[in-house]
Design a protein around this motif. Structure first.
Motif, PDB file in Angstrom:
ATOM      1  N   GLU A   1     -10.961   3.947   1.867  1.00  0.00           N
ATOM      2  CA  GLU A   1     -11.598   2.805   2.621  1.00  0.00           C
ATOM      3  C   GLU A   1     -10.475   1.631   2.281  1.00  0.00           C
ATOM      4  O   GLU A   1      -9.857   1.544   1.107  1.00  0.00           O
ATOM      5  N   SER A   2     -10.466   0.521   3.138  1.00  0.00           N
ATOM      6  CA  SER A   2      -9.537  -0.432   2.924  1.00  0.00           C
ATOM      7  C   SER A   2      -9.969  -1.213   1.625  1.00  0.00           C
ATOM      8  O   SER A   2     -11.481  -1.509   1.497  1.00  0.00           O
ATOM      9  N   PRO A   3      -9.348  -1.842   0.901  1.00  0.00           N
ATOM     10  CA  PRO A   3      -9.421  -2.582  -0.538  1.00  0.00           C
ATOM     11  C   PRO A   3      -9.403  -3.945  -0.223  1.00  0.00           C
ATOM     12  O   PRO A   3      -9.620  -4.462  -1.238  1.00  0.00           O
ATOM     13  N   ALA A   4      -9.648  -4.316   1.112  1.00  0.00           N
ATOM     14  CA  ALA A   4      -9.235  -5.650   1.146  1.00  0.00           C
ATOM     15  C   ALA A   4     -10.292  -6.649   0.479  1.00  0.00           C
ATOM     16  O   ALA A   4      -9.810  -7.885   0.039  1.00  0.00           O
ATOM     17  N   THR A   5     -11.591  -6.209   0.329  1.00  0.00           N
ATOM     18  CA  THR A   5     -12.465  -7.201  -0.289  1.00  0.00           C
ATOM     19  C   THR A   5     -13.159  -6.312  -1.342  1.00  0.00           C
ATOM     20  O   THR A   5     -14.561  -6.392  -1.321  1.00  0.00           O
TER      21      THR A   5
ATOM     22  N   ALA B   1      -4.298   6.908   1.022  1.00  0.00           N
ATOM     23  CA  ALA B   1      -5.095   8.218   0.955  1.00  0.00           C
ATOM     24  C   ALA B   1      -4.142   9.025   0.016  1.00  0.00           C
ATOM     25  O   ALA B   1      -3.286   8.749  -0.917  1.00  0.00           O
ATOM     26  N   VAL B   2      -4.853  10.199  -0.496  1.00  0.00           N
ATOM     27  CA  VAL B   2      -4.475  11.218  -1.257  1.00  0.00           C
ATOM     28  C   VAL B   2      -4.372  12.579  -0.682  1.00  0.00           C
ATOM     29  O   VAL B   2      -5.364  13.052  -0.224  1.00  0.00           O
ATOM     30  N   ASP B   3      -3.138  13.003  -0.382  1.00  0.00           N
ATOM     31  CA  ASP B   3      -3.066  14.251   0.597  1.00  0.00           C
ATOM     32  C   ASP B   3      -3.435  13.813   1.925  1.00  0.00           C
ATOM     33  O   ASP B   3      -3.165  12.995   2.517  1.00  0.00           O
ATOM     34  N   ASP B   4      -4.823  14.657   2.382  1.00  0.00           N
ATOM     35  CA  ASP B   4      -4.994  14.349   3.464  1.00  0.00           C
ATOM     36  C   ASP B   4      -6.437  13.523   3.713  1.00  0.00           C
ATOM     37  O   ASP B   4      -7.037  13.564   4.670  1.00  0.00           O
TER      38      ASP B   4
ATOM     39  N   GLN C   1     -10.010  12.719  -5.020  1.00  0.00           N
ATOM     40  CA  GLN C   1     -10.230  12.753  -3.559  1.00  0.00           C
ATOM     41  C   GLN C   1     -11.509  12.514  -3.169  1.00  0.00           C
ATOM     42  O   GLN C   1     -11.624  11.945  -2.086  1.00  0.00           O
ATOM     43  N   ALA C   2     -12.664  12.559  -3.922  1.00  0.00           N
ATOM     44  CA  ALA C   2     -14.001  12.412  -3.377  1.00  0.00           C
ATOM     45  C   ALA C   2     -14.182  10.728  -3.808  1.00  0.00           C
ATOM     46  O   ALA C   2     -15.340   9.951  -3.652  1.00  0.00           O
ATOM     47  N   ALA C   3     -13.100  10.055  -4.283  1.00  0.00           N
ATOM     48  CA  ALA C   3     -13.535   8.560  -4.837  1.00  0.00           C
ATOM     49  C   ALA C   3     -13.503   7.599  -3.524  1.00  0.00           C
ATOM     50  O   ALA C   3     -13.232   8.130  -2.351  1.00  0.00           O
ATOM     51  N   ASP C   4     -13.924   6.321  -3.782  1.00  0.00           N
ATOM     52  CA  ASP C   4     -14.209   5.604  -2.634  1.00  0.00           C
ATOM     53  C   ASP C   4     -12.897   4.883  -2.215  1.00  0.00           C
ATOM     54  O   ASP C   4     -12.493   4.393  -1.096  1.00  0.00           O
TER      55      ASP C   4
ATOM     56  N   GLU D   1       0.939  -1.105  -0.097  1.00  0.00           N
ATOM     57  CA  GLU D   1      -0.036   0.039  -0.084  1.00  0.00           C
ATOM     58  C   GLU D   1       0.741   1.286  -0.079  1.00  0.00           C
ATOM     59  O   GLU D   1       1.966   1.304   0.680  1.00  0.00           O
ATOM     60  N   LYS D   2       0.486   2.400  -0.509  1.00  0.00           N
ATOM     61  CA  LYS D   2       0.948   3.665  -0.651  1.00  0.00           C
ATOM     62  C   LYS D   2       0.233   4.836  -0.176  1.00  0.00           C
ATOM     63  O   LYS D   2      -1.104   4.729  -0.508  1.00  0.00           O
ATOM     64  N   GLN D   3       0.612   5.764   0.162  1.00  0.00           N
ATOM     65  CA  GLN D   3      -0.071   6.887   0.194  1.00  0.00           C
ATOM     66  C   GLN D   3       0.343   7.975  -1.036  1.00  0.00           C
ATOM     67  O   GLN D   3       1.198   7.620  -1.755  1.00  0.00           O
ATOM     68  N   ALA D   4      -0.443   8.798  -1.375  1.00  0.00           N
ATOM     69  CA  ALA D   4      -0.399   9.620  -2.500  1.00  0.00           C
ATOM     70  C   ALA D   4      -0.347  11.229  -2.174  1.00  0.00           C
ATOM     71  O   ALA D   4      -1.059  11.609  -1.199  1.00  0.00           O
ATOM     72  N   VAL D   5       0.610  11.761  -2.837  1.00  0.00           N
ATOM     73  CA  VAL D   5       0.633  13.448  -2.521  1.00  0.00           C
ATOM     74  C   VAL D   5       0.822  14.177  -3.823  1.00  0.00           C
ATOM     75  O   VAL D   5       1.521  13.843  -4.731  1.00  0.00           O
ATOM     76  N   THR D   6      -0.275  15.086  -3.792  1.00  0.00           N
ATOM     77  CA  THR D   6      -0.366  15.867  -4.957  1.00  0.00           C
ATOM     78  C   THR D   6       0.836  16.608  -5.164  1.00  0.00           C
ATOM     79  O   THR D   6       1.210  17.633  -4.174  1.00  0.00           O
TER      80      THR D   6
END
Length: 297
Positions: free
Chosen positions: A258-262, A251-254, A232-235, A125-130
């Motif tokens: 949700e968890s993508p596990a299922t 996350a993207v920025d702040d 940023q409004a994505a699920d 998993e990663k975080q994203a920053v604009t």
């Protein structure tokens, strides 16, 4: 460790390039990075197609056959005794005079680099920053996977080498473009979104695979011009490239996801894992999900 230079296996310290190599002098070169799984180069036909198109675009008069591409990758990986590996197949213009020629290059330099990879070393998993730095426009009509990487490197410097974070470029117009070394997708209400290649992004091989796979799985897909706020409004969201595969974003920025596990992301990841030991092109997808036996093909 061995590399291949113009079809000859050698240690890296034995390789020599002319100071008049135009791949060095003017950045006239293209490359593909792909991943080998248990000796098999996943989606190698798609990588070769894009490489060949780039070679033609920058004026290199040569043809790399499918047989040579496959067998030379196999030869280098075997020489290094690696079953799972990163491969960079690089073609540069070759030697030429000072100045900017308009004639075709007829003696290109081909180098294949490899290094071992372990799945457990890949990010989960990663975080994203604009990024504040904007994505530069392509040098020609479309973006090539070329030696022109300064924009990417400056983006990486902005992150200060944070391995757990991917930087996301916006275009000058403020549209979501791509990651520093990835394409980006997100999910909203069970539907998939990704920037159009008309934003000037690289049409990644894994990106093309995901689009075809989503179509085969009857997942609605939208390619277009999207704002940072829509992302940023994505699920949920994820990035793709041929080495790291499909990496969920926490996350993207702040803005957290949700968890993508299922989730839909997990479904795509499962299909990817089934295909990577035998699929030579995303065009071979038939709409039928793989099975455990496929992993040994």
């Amino acid at each position: 460790m061995y590399i291949s230079m113009n079809g000859e296996l050698m240690a890296p310290e034995e390789a020599r390039l002319s100071p008049f190599e135009h791949g060095y002098m003017y950045g006239l070169g293209v490359f593909e990075t792909l991943r080998v799984y248990k000796g098999y180069p996943f989606l190698y036909k798609d990588h070769l197609k894009r490489l060949s198109e780039g070679i033609k675009e920058i004026g290199i008069d040569t043809e790399i056959t499918e047989q040579y591409f496959y067998e030379e990758i196999e030869r280098v990986v075997k020489a290094n005794e690696w079953l799972d590996a990163y491969v960079r197949f690089n073609v540069s213009a070759g030697e030429g005079p000072l100045g900017l020629p308009v004639e075709s290059y007829t003696d290109p330099q081909t180098i294949i680099y490899t290094k071992p990879l372990q799945e457990k070393a890949m990010p989960v998993e990663k975080q994203a920053v604009t990024l504040t730095l904007r994505r530069n426009s392509p040098e020609g009509d479309i973006r090539l996977k070329s030696h022109h990487f300064l924009n990417n490197i400056l983006g990486k410097k902005e992150l200060k080498n944070r391995a757990d974070v991917e930087g996301i470029f916006l275009t000058d117009e403020g549209h979501v473009a791509e990651g520093i070394v990835s394409n980006i997708f997100w999910v909203k209400n069970g539907e998939l979104y990704t920037p159009t290649i008309n934003t000037g992004i690289l049409n990644g091989v894994t990106r093309q695979y995901i689009l075809r796979l989503a179509n085969e799985l009857n997942i609605p897909v939208h390619e277009g011009y999207f704002s940072k706020e829509e992302l940023q409004a994505a699920d949920m969201a994820f990035i793709t490239n041929s080495i790291q595969e499909i990496v969920p974003l926490s996350a993207v920025d702040d803005i957290s996801y949700e968890s993508p596990a299922t989730s839909l992301i997990a479904e795509l990841q499962a299909e990817y894992k089934r295909h990577r030991f035998y699929l030579s092109s995303y065009k071979e997808l038939t709409g039928k999900k793989g099975n455990a036996n496929d992993m040994e093909k």
